[in-house]
Design a protein around this motif. Structure first.
Motif, PDB file in Angstrom:
ATOM      1  N   PHE A 177       0.688  -1.177   0.069  1.00 48.83           N
ATOM      2  CA  PHE A 177       0.124   0.076  -0.092  1.00 48.83           C
ATOM      3  C   PHE A 177       0.885   1.269   0.062  1.00 48.83           C
ATOM      4  N   LEU A 178       1.756   1.193   0.872  1.00 49.83           N
ATOM      5  CA  LEU A 178       2.891   2.479   0.965  1.00 49.83           C
ATOM      6  C   LEU A 178       3.714   2.743  -0.260  1.00 49.83           C
ATOM      7  N   ASN A 179       4.326   1.621  -0.792  1.00 56.79           N
ATOM      8  CA  ASN A 179       4.881   1.735  -2.117  1.00 56.79           C
ATOM      9  C   ASN A 179       4.261   1.938  -3.267  1.00 56.79           C
ATOM     10  N   TRP A 180       3.404   1.277  -3.434  1.00 58.66           N
ATOM     11  CA  TRP A 180       2.841   1.307  -4.753  1.00 58.66           C
ATOM     12  C   TRP A 180       1.317   1.913  -4.937  1.00 58.66           C
ATOM     13  N   VAL A 181       0.899   2.548  -3.765  1.00 64.82           N
ATOM     14  CA  VAL A 181      -0.467   3.146  -3.708  1.00 64.82           C
ATOM     15  C   VAL A 181      -0.184   4.479  -3.529  1.00 64.82           C
ATOM     16  N   LEU A 182       0.071   4.621  -2.265  1.00 59.76           N
ATOM     17  CA  LEU A 182       0.235   5.973  -1.632  1.00 59.76           C
ATOM     18  C   LEU A 182       1.680   6.640  -1.965  1.00 59.76           C
ATOM     19  N   GLY A 183       2.766   6.234  -2.263  1.00 65.40           N
ATOM     20  CA  GLY A 183       4.038   6.786  -2.627  1.00 65.40           C
ATOM     21  C   GLY A 183       4.074   7.393  -3.957  1.00 65.40           C
ATOM     22  N   PRO A 184       3.323   6.705  -5.042  1.00 67.37           N
ATOM     23  CA  PRO A 184       3.493   7.209  -6.337  1.00 67.37           C
ATOM     24  C   PRO A 184       2.195   8.275  -6.340  1.00 67.37           C
ATOM     25  N   ALA A 185       1.156   8.004  -5.780  1.00 67.87           N
ATOM     26  CA  ALA A 185       0.014   9.122  -5.582  1.00 67.87           C
ATOM     27  C   ALA A 185       0.612  10.433  -4.957  1.00 67.87           C
ATOM     28  N   LEU A 186       1.203  10.294  -3.751  1.00 66.48           N
ATOM     29  CA  LEU A 186       1.675  11.446  -3.201  1.00 66.48           C
ATOM     30  C   LEU A 186       2.827  12.248  -4.062  1.00 66.48           C
ATOM     31  N   MET A 187       3.762  11.604  -4.510  1.00 68.86           N
ATOM     32  CA  MET A 187       4.692  12.392  -5.669  1.00 68.86           C
ATOM     33  C   MET A 187       3.945  13.100  -6.907  1.00 68.86           C
ATOM     34  N   PHE A 188       3.115  12.319  -7.315  1.00 68.28           N
ATOM     35  CA  PHE A 188       1.889  13.015  -8.312  1.00 68.28           C
ATOM     36  C   PHE A 188       1.243  14.224  -7.925  1.00 68.28           C
ATOM     37  N   ALA A 189       0.809  14.385  -6.875  1.00 66.25           N
ATOM     38  CA  ALA A 189       0.282  15.343  -6.191  1.00 66.25           C
ATOM     39  C   ALA A 189       1.160  16.294  -6.158  1.00 66.25           C
ATOM     40  N   LEU A 190       2.174  16.148  -5.359  1.00 65.16           N
ATOM     41  CA  LEU A 190       3.395  17.183  -4.977  1.00 65.16           C
ATOM     42  C   LEU A 190       3.922  17.928  -6.228  1.00 65.16           C
ATOM     43  N   ALA A 191       4.238  16.930  -7.306  1.00 67.98           N
ATOM     44  CA  ALA A 191       4.692  17.372  -8.588  1.00 67.98           C
ATOM     45  C   ALA A 191       3.778  18.592  -9.283  1.00 67.98           C
ATOM     46  N   TRP A 192       2.468  18.130  -9.360  1.00 65.56           N
ATOM     47  CA  TRP A 192       1.574  18.955  -9.954  1.00 65.56           C
ATOM     48  C   TRP A 192       1.296  20.333  -9.038  1.00 65.56           C
ATOM     49  N   LEU A 193       1.252  20.216  -7.888  1.00 65.66           N
ATOM     50  CA  LEU A 193       1.109  21.426  -6.778  1.00 65.66           C
ATOM     51  C   LEU A 193       2.367  22.293  -6.717  1.00 65.66           C
ATOM     52  N   LEU A 194       3.597  21.830  -6.915  1.00 67.97           N
ATOM     53  CA  LEU A 194       4.723  22.503  -6.541  1.00 67.97           C
ATOM     54  C   LEU A 194       5.308  22.738  -7.860  1.00 67.97           C
ATOM     55  N   LEU A 195       5.162  22.033  -8.978  1.00 73.82           N
ATOM     56  CA  LEU A 195       5.843  22.292 -10.340  1.00 73.82           C
ATOM     57  C   LEU A 195       4.859  22.443 -11.427  1.00 73.82           C
ATOM     58  N   PRO A 196       3.785  23.244 -11.157  1.00 68.37           N
ATOM     59  CA  PRO A 196       2.590  23.173 -12.284  1.00 68.37           C
ATOM     60  C   PRO A 196       3.191  24.015 -13.554  1.00 68.37           C
ATOM     61  N   ASP A 197       4.392  24.684 -13.605  1.00 69.39           N
ATOM     62  CA  ASP A 197       4.755  25.391 -14.677  1.00 69.39           C
ATOM     63  C   ASP A 197       5.888  24.744 -15.332  1.00 69.39           C
ATOM     64  N   LEU A 198       6.453  23.533 -14.952  1.00 69.03           N
ATOM     65  CA  LEU A 198       7.515  23.047 -15.165  1.00 69.03           C
ATOM     66  C   LEU A 198       7.158  21.327 -15.656  1.00 69.03           C
ATOM     67  N   PRO A 199       6.731  21.219 -16.553  1.00 66.73           N
ATOM     68  CA  PRO A 199       6.139  19.972 -17.188  1.00 66.73           C
ATOM     69  C   PRO A 199       7.054  18.900 -17.069  1.00 66.73           C
ATOM     70  N   GLU A 200       8.244  19.131 -17.720  1.00 65.15           N
ATOM     71  CA  GLU A 200       9.247  18.151 -17.921  1.00 65.15           C
ATOM     72  C   GLU A 200       9.852  17.638 -16.541  1.00 65.15           C
ATOM     73  N   TYR A 201      10.065  18.730 -15.606  1.00 65.67           N
ATOM     74  CA  TYR A 201      10.480  18.268 -14.314  1.00 65.67           C
ATOM     75  C   TYR A 201       9.460  17.641 -13.411  1.00 65.67           C
ATOM     76  N   ARG A 202       8.151  17.993 -13.680  1.00 66.25           N
ATOM     77  CA  ARG A 202       7.198  17.381 -13.254  1.00 66.25           C
ATOM     78  C   ARG A 202       7.092  15.974 -13.474  1.00 66.25           C
ATOM     79  N   THR A 203       7.141  15.639 -14.644  1.00 65.92           N
ATOM     80  CA  THR A 203       7.086  14.247 -15.041  1.00 65.92           C
ATOM     81  C   THR A 203       8.041  13.375 -14.594  1.00 65.92           C
ATOM     82  N   GLY A 204       9.389  13.971 -14.665  1.00 72.59           N
ATOM     83  CA  GLY A 204      10.541  13.380 -13.954  1.00 72.59           C
ATOM     84  C   GLY A 204      10.307  12.863 -12.522  1.00 72.59           C
ATOM     85  N   LEU A 205       9.724  13.909 -11.676  1.00 72.36           N
ATOM     86  CA  LEU A 205       9.345  13.536 -10.155  1.00 72.36           C
ATOM     87  C   LEU A 205       8.372  12.492 -10.289  1.00 72.36           C
ATOM     88  N   ILE A 206       7.316  12.325 -11.213  1.00 71.44           N
ATOM     89  CA  ILE A 206       6.556  11.379 -11.075  1.00 71.44           C
ATOM     90  C   ILE A 206       7.053  10.106 -11.274  1.00 71.44           C
TER      91      ILE A 206
END
Length: 374
Positions: A101-130
């Motif tokens: 649950f932590l590794n394959w459900v919560l972890g990817p979802a959390l990074m997805f949310a943080l990437a979109w929240l903190l890098l909304p204007d930097l799509p390449e870096y956002r994709t890299g973080l996802i």
């Protein structure tokens, strides 16, 4: 991550000097990465035509020198996994279920949310973080777990599960988080030419090949010389190769991206911010969850560091294979280990402090299936 610590070594005491229990290579990993970045920037300025030279021979869309560096970077990490302990985890469904649950459900979802929240204007870096969020830690966690006096056997089992699970799930989850989910949420995603097969091909090459090599090395090595020789003599010899492969890849990346980096120095800081938040939330949330579930300190630590760490080697390899060596996605992956080491060293200290709030195990350390620990 580099894998140079002798696996049989334990901290002498819970409040020991964590930094001095790391090998010299691991202790100064952020320094080596910084030096590699500088060397790469200098090479980019001093060596003209590097792009053409690297593209002369390619494996798929990755130049041969970088492909070799990535494979060398991954092999020692996967040679350390105890594959024969995979079956043991099925007896402890709570440990396995919590980790998945932590590794394959919560972890990817959390990074997805943080990437979109903190890098909304930097799509390449956002994709890299996802992509980083999808690459679950498979080796360096054993070092952090050992330093924090966690359950070594449980951590080894979870590492083995993650290594195999990434082969099966990474491509599908990557396509889901990069293509499907943004559409469902109505997010304005920049056009991406990403397919499940494109991601799967990179995973199969840069994880599958070293995974097979690591499995065969451990199996044949233990059969010929025994586990004690393999883990105390052989692994420390090949461990530094992971760091050398990582540093070589960083040198090339920064040589090719020097212009972008020097013109936008704040980008590195912006990439680092969601990573720091991610490490803190994943580790803290995992420790609270495992305490609520009644885990002892040793198992709570193993689960929490497994959840907080990431396999930056695989993230870099996938980013390069899918988006190219000069992409912002690859740069986001490179920033990862620069932030991870000091962040997780700090979490080791915090874990040792938090030990007083957890019950200690009541069974032997090797009893990974005892009901008393659940």
């Amino acid at each position: 991550m580099s894998d140079t610590v002798n696996e049989t070594k334990r901290p002498s005491a819970p409040d020991g000097d964590v930094l001095h229990q790391l090998s010299t290579l691991d202790r100064f990993l952020p320094v080596w990465i910084g030096v590699a970045m500088v060397v790469g920037l200098l090479l980019g300025r001093l060596v003209p035509g590097m792009d053409d030279a690297l593209a002369a021979v390619e494996i798929g869309s990755v130049s041969l020198p970088i492909a070799i560096g990535l494979l060398i970077m991954m092999y020692p990490v996967l040679a350390k996994v105890r594959y024969d302990e995979l079956g043991h985890v099925t007896r402890d469904t709570r440990l396995l279920g919590t980790s998945i649950f932590l590794n394959w459900v919560l972890g990817p979802a959390l990074m997805f949310a943080l990437a979109w929240l903190l890098l909304p204007d930097l799509p390449e870096y956002r994709t890299g973080l996802i992509i980083v969020g999808l690459a679950r830690c498979i080796a360096m966690v054993l070092i952090w777990n050992d330093l924090a006096c966690g359950d070594r056997e449980a951590a080894a089992i979870l590492v083995a599960i993650n290594a195999v699970f990434q082969i099966l799930a990474f491509a599908v989850l990557g396509y889901f988080y990069l293509q499907v989910l943004p559409g469902w949420l109505g997010l304005e995603q920049a056009a991406l030419d990403v397919s499940v097969w494109g991601i799967a091909k990179s995973v199969l090459v840069f994880l599958g090949i070293p995974l097979l090599a690591g499995y065969l090395t451990r199996t044949l090595g233990e059969r010929a010389k025994g586990r004690d020789w393999y883990e105390s003599r052989f692994l420390p010899k090949i461990g530094p190769a992971a760091l050398y492969g990582l540093l070589f890849t960083i040198v090339i990346l920064f040589a090719l991206q020097g212009g972008t980096i020097t013109s936008r120095p704040l980008d590195v800081a912006r990439i680092a911010l969601p990573l720091l938040v991610y490490f803190a939330l994943m580790w803290g949330g995992s420790m609270l969850l495992t305490k609520a579930l009644g885990f002892d300190y040793q198992r709570a630590t193993a689960v929490s560091f497994t959840a907080a760490g990431n396999n930056f080697e695989l993230a870099i390899a996938v980013a390069i294979g899918v988006f190219g060596v000069t992409s912002g996605q690859a740069l986001a992956g490179v920033v990862g280990p620069l932030i991870e080491v000091p962040a997780l060293v700090a979490l080791v200290y915090l874990s040792l402090w938090a030990r007083r709030f957890y019950r200690e195990r009541t069974t032997t350390p090797t009893d990974t299936t005892a009901g008393a620990d659940r």
